[in-house]
Design a protein around this motif. Structure first.
Motif, PDB file in Angstrom:
ATOM      1  N   PRO A  54     -13.543   2.828  -4.332  1.00  0.00           N
ATOM      2  CA  PRO A  54     -13.074   2.270  -3.054  1.00  0.00           C
ATOM      3  C   PRO A  54     -12.000   3.135  -2.398  1.00  0.00           C
ATOM      4  CG  PRO A  54     -13.030   0.630  -4.826  1.00  0.00           C
ATOM      5  CD  PRO A  54     -13.242   1.957  -5.475  1.00  0.00           C
ATOM      6  N   ASP A  55     -11.777   2.926  -1.106  1.00  0.00           N
ATOM      7  CA  ASP A  55     -10.643   3.535  -0.422  1.00  0.00           C
ATOM      8  C   ASP A  55      -9.344   2.956  -0.970  1.00  0.00           C
ATOM      9  OD1 ASP A  55     -12.329   5.018   1.183  1.00  0.00           O
ATOM     10  OD2 ASP A  55     -12.359   3.512   2.788  1.00  0.00           O
ATOM     11  N   TYR A  56      -8.255   3.674  -0.807  1.00  0.00           N
ATOM     12  CA  TYR A  56      -6.965   3.226  -1.343  1.00  0.00           C
ATOM     13  C   TYR A  56      -6.595   1.830  -0.865  1.00  0.00           C
ATOM     14  CZ  TYR A  56      -1.904   2.652  -1.594  1.00  0.00           C
ATOM     15  OH  TYR A  56      -0.642   2.137  -1.794  1.00  0.00           O
ATOM     16  N   ASP A  57      -6.802   1.528   0.410  1.00  0.00           N
ATOM     17  CA  ASP A  57      -6.343   0.243   0.955  1.00  0.00           C
ATOM     18  C   ASP A  57      -7.353  -0.892   0.752  1.00  0.00           C
ATOM     19  OD1 ASP A  57      -8.225   1.157   2.710  1.00  0.00           O
ATOM     20  OD2 ASP A  57      -6.901   1.224   4.463  1.00  0.00           O
ATOM     21  N   ASP A  58      -8.437  -0.644   0.038  1.00  0.00           N
ATOM     22  CA  ASP A  58      -9.393  -1.702  -0.298  1.00  0.00           C
ATOM     23  C   ASP A  58      -8.955  -2.332  -1.614  1.00  0.00           C
ATOM     24  OD1 ASP A  58     -11.513  -3.340  -0.897  1.00  0.00           O
ATOM     25  OD2 ASP A  58     -13.037  -1.768  -0.888  1.00  0.00           O
ATOM     26  N   ARG A  59      -8.042  -3.281  -1.518  1.00  0.00           N
ATOM     27  CA  ARG A  59      -7.448  -3.864  -2.721  1.00  0.00           C
ATOM     28  C   ARG A  59      -8.449  -4.659  -3.542  1.00  0.00           C
ATOM     29  NH1 ARG A  59      -4.753  -1.340  -5.225  1.00  0.00           N
ATOM     30  NH2 ARG A  59      -5.412   0.362  -3.908  1.00  0.00           N
ATOM     31  N   ASP A  60      -9.276  -5.439  -2.892  1.00  0.00           N
ATOM     32  CA  ASP A  60     -10.299  -6.178  -3.633  1.00  0.00           C
ATOM     33  C   ASP A  60     -11.251  -5.209  -4.336  1.00  0.00           C
ATOM     34  OD1 ASP A  60      -9.263  -8.606  -2.844  1.00  0.00           O
ATOM     35  OD2 ASP A  60     -10.639  -8.842  -1.147  1.00  0.00           O
ATOM     36  N   GLY A  61     -11.568  -4.122  -3.635  1.00  0.00           N
ATOM     37  CA  GLY A  61     -12.450  -3.119  -4.221  1.00  0.00           C
ATOM     38  C   GLY A  61     -11.860  -2.516  -5.483  1.00  0.00           C
ATOM     39  N   TRP A  62     -10.564  -2.181  -5.465  1.00  0.00           N
ATOM     40  CA  TRP A  62      -9.921  -1.592  -6.637  1.00  0.00           C
ATOM     41  C   TRP A  62      -9.782  -2.597  -7.770  1.00  0.00           C
ATOM     42  CZ3 TRP A  62      -9.210   3.117  -8.380  1.00  0.00           C
ATOM     43  CH2 TRP A  62      -9.310   4.186  -7.479  1.00  0.00           C
ATOM     44  N   LEU A 124      -2.806   3.630  -7.364  1.00  0.00           N
ATOM     45  CA  LEU A 124      -4.163   3.267  -6.963  1.00  0.00           C
ATOM     46  C   LEU A 124      -4.514   1.868  -7.465  1.00  0.00           C
ATOM     47  CD1 LEU A 124      -6.113   6.601  -7.648  1.00  0.00           C
ATOM     48  CD2 LEU A 124      -5.288   5.728  -5.460  1.00  0.00           C
ATOM     49  N   ALA A 125      -4.045   1.533  -8.656  1.00  0.00           N
ATOM     50  CA  ALA A 125      -4.342   0.231  -9.238  1.00  0.00           C
ATOM     51  C   ALA A 125      -3.592  -0.894  -8.542  1.00  0.00           C
ATOM     52  CB  ALA A 125      -4.008   0.242 -10.729  1.00  0.00           C
ATOM     53  N   GLU A 126      -2.326  -0.667  -8.215  1.00  0.00           N
ATOM     54  CA  GLU A 126      -1.490  -1.740  -7.656  1.00  0.00           C
ATOM     55  C   GLU A 126      -1.522  -1.777  -6.140  1.00  0.00           C
ATOM     56  OE1 GLU A 126       2.576  -3.278  -9.299  1.00  0.00           O
ATOM     57  OE2 GLU A 126       2.999  -1.741  -7.784  1.00  0.00           O
ATOM     58  N   GLY A 127      -1.363  -0.592  -5.512  1.00  0.00           N
ATOM     59  CA  GLY A 127      -1.467  -0.493  -4.056  1.00  0.00           C
ATOM     60  C   GLY A 127      -0.347  -1.121  -3.261  1.00  0.00           C
ATOM     61  N   LYS A 128       0.844  -1.205  -3.829  1.00  0.00           N
ATOM     62  CA  LYS A 128       1.969  -1.820  -3.123  1.00  0.00           C
ATOM     63  C   LYS A 128       3.041  -0.822  -2.702  1.00  0.00           C
ATOM     64  CE  LYS A 128       1.457  -6.274  -5.509  1.00  0.00           C
ATOM     65  NZ  LYS A 128       2.118  -7.272  -6.407  1.00  0.00           N
ATOM     66  N   GLY A 129       2.820   0.449  -3.003  1.00  0.00           N
ATOM     67  CA  GLY A 129       3.790   1.471  -2.620  1.00  0.00           C
ATOM     68  C   GLY A 129       4.954   1.611  -3.575  1.00  0.00           C
ATOM     69  N   ARG A 130       4.923   0.871  -4.688  1.00  0.00           N
ATOM     70  CA  ARG A 130       6.059   0.871  -5.618  1.00  0.00           C
ATOM     71  C   ARG A 130       6.248   2.231  -6.296  1.00  0.00           C
ATOM     72  NH1 ARG A 130       6.814  -2.001 -11.023  1.00  0.00           N
ATOM     73  NH2 ARG A 130       4.561  -2.395 -10.966  1.00  0.00           N
ATOM     74  N   PHE A 131       5.190   3.005  -6.422  1.00  0.00           N
ATOM     75  CA  PHE A 131       5.268   4.283  -7.135  1.00  0.00           C
ATOM     76  C   PHE A 131       5.347   5.484  -6.194  1.00  0.00           C
ATOM     77  CE2 PHE A 131       2.946   1.200  -9.696  1.00  0.00           C
ATOM     78  CZ  PHE A 131       3.606   1.266 -10.913  1.00  0.00           C
ATOM     79  N   ILE A 132       5.306   5.228  -4.893  1.00  0.00           N
ATOM     80  CA  ILE A 132       5.177   6.327  -3.925  1.00  0.00           C
ATOM     81  C   ILE A 132       6.350   7.294  -3.977  1.00  0.00           C
ATOM     82  CG2 ILE A 132       5.151   6.888  -1.460  1.00  0.00           C
ATOM     83  CD1 ILE A 132       2.449   6.063  -2.475  1.00  0.00           C
TER      84      ILE A 132
END
Length: 647
Positions: A54-62, A124-132
């Motif tokens: 999935p794309d990065y912002d597809d949270r359900d997909g990830w 990629l797994a969480e997608g909340k920007g916490r690791f950016i």
């Protein structure tokens, strides 16, 4: 005109000498499948729809994609939120020249690779920007490095072989590996970086271009592993390992379709050389441990190319591709053990995701069934190590097939007899649990040990007669001192020492006449020409016959002169006990094994080899053993017979 004719004759003669050694056949399968650069432009997918996740912002997909691995991925990244990025000092590079240590430079580099890998996968797994923010720190660390190459490979530079030279950008294994990982980082996260500051993604893209894309296209004939120069050369795992990673860089970063097509076409020409220089029988000259980064990386390259062209360029139906794949299942000895000639470990990596994907692509039931047998759903598919970054492409493709592995039939059957006539190797098994492998070949092969004619034996998937393998790589491993290292010498393989002389390195030191006989489970090889002239050796025919309850070995030899008593070596993983004249006993975990020989022909001694190198001791423990059978009566010609059995 006469000079031109002489040069042409010399060229043809040189090629005739080289090609049989390397197995060159000008198949050019990829070029025939791709046709031309213009054809590539029509089939290359440039909207990234080929990306197998999935794309990065597809949270359900990830969430669906990672399933039960999501929380593990996040936890791995959380361990690195406070990671202190390591600075690689000039003295770390210099240590390779000073002491031969690769680890001085590669250890801090590897720690950075491991941390950045975990952080990116966690995001990629969480997608909340916490690791950016921590990922950005890592990206800047890499962008500011003098080179992504490791100290051991700086000899590829023209102007300085010790320190990274700011005017040169070489592409070694590590540059290609890091480039691929950072390209995936750019693909997934560049929009997130832009929310912080657009300079970040711009800087990263520019460095990938400067360090990988531009030098790859600038002068390919000067990059040895690409094998695109005028003079044919041996092609090893660097070709597919680097090309598979570089292809990822171009597909993810290059947005000019003309440049992309030119780069992909060039990579196809280069990978064709790897396939051309492999024998049709599919054996990996560098051994099973290197298979994953040789034929295995060839598969990753072909898989990626097929995805990126919507399946329009695919050569999985070619017999040689299937043969290259099934080498790994043929050489698997069970219980994580494998045949380990050359610079290979006897412990198998058991890359079941790769084996399954490869087997599925080439329609090999033995590969997919073996992968299913070894499948462990707890194994993390995005695992990095203290050298390479996580292989994101392999990890994504592994996640694509996890469900299929659960329902695939788990099975592995040893084949009674497998002949590799072009690569000069033979495998045999019997119903009593014996699994045997022997080789001919030459002593100029990639990652060579001087081991023409040597063998290994497993009984009930446990090592009985062994090849020690190779220790930790240092500068000496690939320098002029290579054959002073005991693991590389023929007198520490299962071979004779003739007149006090061991085998010599170089492709001219090779096997002579070979005989394969499947019906009789027989293999023989004349190893005389693997020894230098000082051995005064006219013939040494070593034959192996696997019977229903034993392995029988016969040495038939003729010498020109007697200088010293012959010695015959057997390498063992467990302590051997001389129980009676002509009989040695040693353990094999589940029982006893016996080595029998002519009591009137040999006087045996046992040498204990202490393994101080962790790369060896993690496989064998603290010690291995060297049985030396010294001939009692010197003979110009004669025959020795040995048997190995459970009774």
């Amino acid at each position: 005109m006469k000079n031109i004719s002489i040069k042409l004759i010399l060229l043809v003669w040189c090629l005739a000498l080289q090609f049989p050694v390397f197995g060159f056949t000008q198949r050019n399968l990829l070029q025939k499948a791709g046709v031309s650069v213009d054809s590539l432009k029509k089939v290359l997918i440039v909207d990234y729809s080929w990306v197998p996740c999935p794309d990065y912002d597809d949270r359900d997909g990830w969430d669906n994609f990672l399933g039960d691995k999501k929380e593990y991925c996040i936890g791995q990244g959380e361990e690195c939120l406070d990671y202190k990025w390591q600075i690689i000092l000039a003295t770390d590079y210099l240590e390779y020249q000073r002491s031969g240590s690769r680890d001085a430079m590669q250890t801090p580099y590897g720690e950075n690779n491991d941390a950045l890998s975990k952080l990116v996968i966690a995001e990629l797994a969480e997608g909340k920007g916490r690791f950016i923010d921590q990922i950005i720190n890592g990206v800047y660390q890499y962008c500011q490095m003098a080179s992504w190459a490791v100290s051991a490979h700086l000899n590829m530079q023209k102007f300085d072989k010790v320190l990274p030279y700011y005017k040169e950008n070489i592409i070694d294994l590590q540059v290609a590996d890091v480039g691929a990982f950072l390209s995936w980082t750019y693909y997934f996260l560049h929009k997130e970086f832009d929310k912080v500051n657009p300079v970040i993604s711009d800087y990263l893209r520019a460095e990938i271009t400067r360090r990988v894309l531009d030098p790859y296209m600038a002068n390919p004939s000067m990059i040895g592993w690409m094998a695109l120069g005028r003079v044919p050369r041996m092609v090893n795992n660097w070709n597919t390992w680097c090309n598979s990673n570089v292809l990822q860089c171009f597909l993810l970063v290059e947005d000019d379709k003309d440049k992309l097509a030119a780069a992909v076409w060039q990579s196809m020409q280069s990978v064709d050389q790897f396939i051309n220089f492999n024998h049709e029988d599919g054996a990996c000259a560098e051994g099973p441990s290197y298979w994953g980064v040789a034929a295995g990386k060839m598969f990753d390259y072909l898989d990626l190319l097929s995805l990126a062209t919507g399946g329009k360029i695919s050569i999985f139906s070619e017999p040689i591709i299937k043969n290259l794949g099934e080498y790994i299942s043929n050489t698997y000895a069970g219980n994580k053990w494998t045949v380990n000639f050359s610079d290979a470990s006897a412990k198998s990596a058991e890359d079941f995701y790769l084996w399954y994907r490869f087997g599925k692509a080439v329609n090999s039931l033995e590969m997919v069934h073996l992968a299913a047998l070894l499948y462990n759903p707890d194994i993390y598919p995005f695992k990095s190590n203290k050298r390479q970054c996580a292989d994101i492409f392999k990890g994504l493709r592994a996640m694509n097939v996890r469900g299929e592995l659960l329902v695939c039939k788990p099975e592995h059957r040893f084949k009674p007899y497998v002949a590799y006539p072009q690569s000069e190797m033979c495998l045999m098994s019997n119903n009593a649990g014996y699994f045997f492998a022997a080789k001919g070949g030459n002593n100029g092969e990639s990652h060579n040990h001087n081991d023409v004619g040597s063998f290994v034996l497993y009984i009930d998937s446990k090592p009985v007669i062994i090849d020690a393998g190779v220790g930790t790589y240092t500068r000496q491993t690939f320098g002029p001192e290579r054959y002073t290292i005991w693991t590389m010498r023929s007198d520490y393989h299962n071979l004779p020492i003739v007149n006090g002389i061991v085998q010599k390195d170089g492709k001219e030191y090779r096997a002579g006449k070979l005989i394969f006989n499947e019906k009789k489970k027989f293999f023989s090889v004349d190893i005389a020409s693997a020894y230098p002239d000082e051995a005064q050796l006219k013939k040494w025919e070593r034959s192996y016959r696997l019977e229903k309850d034993k392995l029988r070995i016969i040495d038939s030899f003729v010498l020109n002169e007697i200088l010293l008593n012959n010695e015959v070596i057997f390498m063992l993983p467990t302590f051997p006990q001389i129980v009676s004249p002509g009989k040695i006993m040693f353990d094999n975990a589940d029982g006893k094994v016996f080595l029998q020989y002519g009591a009137r022909q040999f006087e045996p001694t046992v040498e204990i080899i202490t393994l101080d190198d962790t790369k060896l001791s993690t496989v064998w423990g603290k010690t291995i053993y060297r049985v030396i059978l010294k001939s009692i009566q010197p003979m110009l010609s004669g025959t020795y017979t040995y048997t190995i059995s459970k009774k």
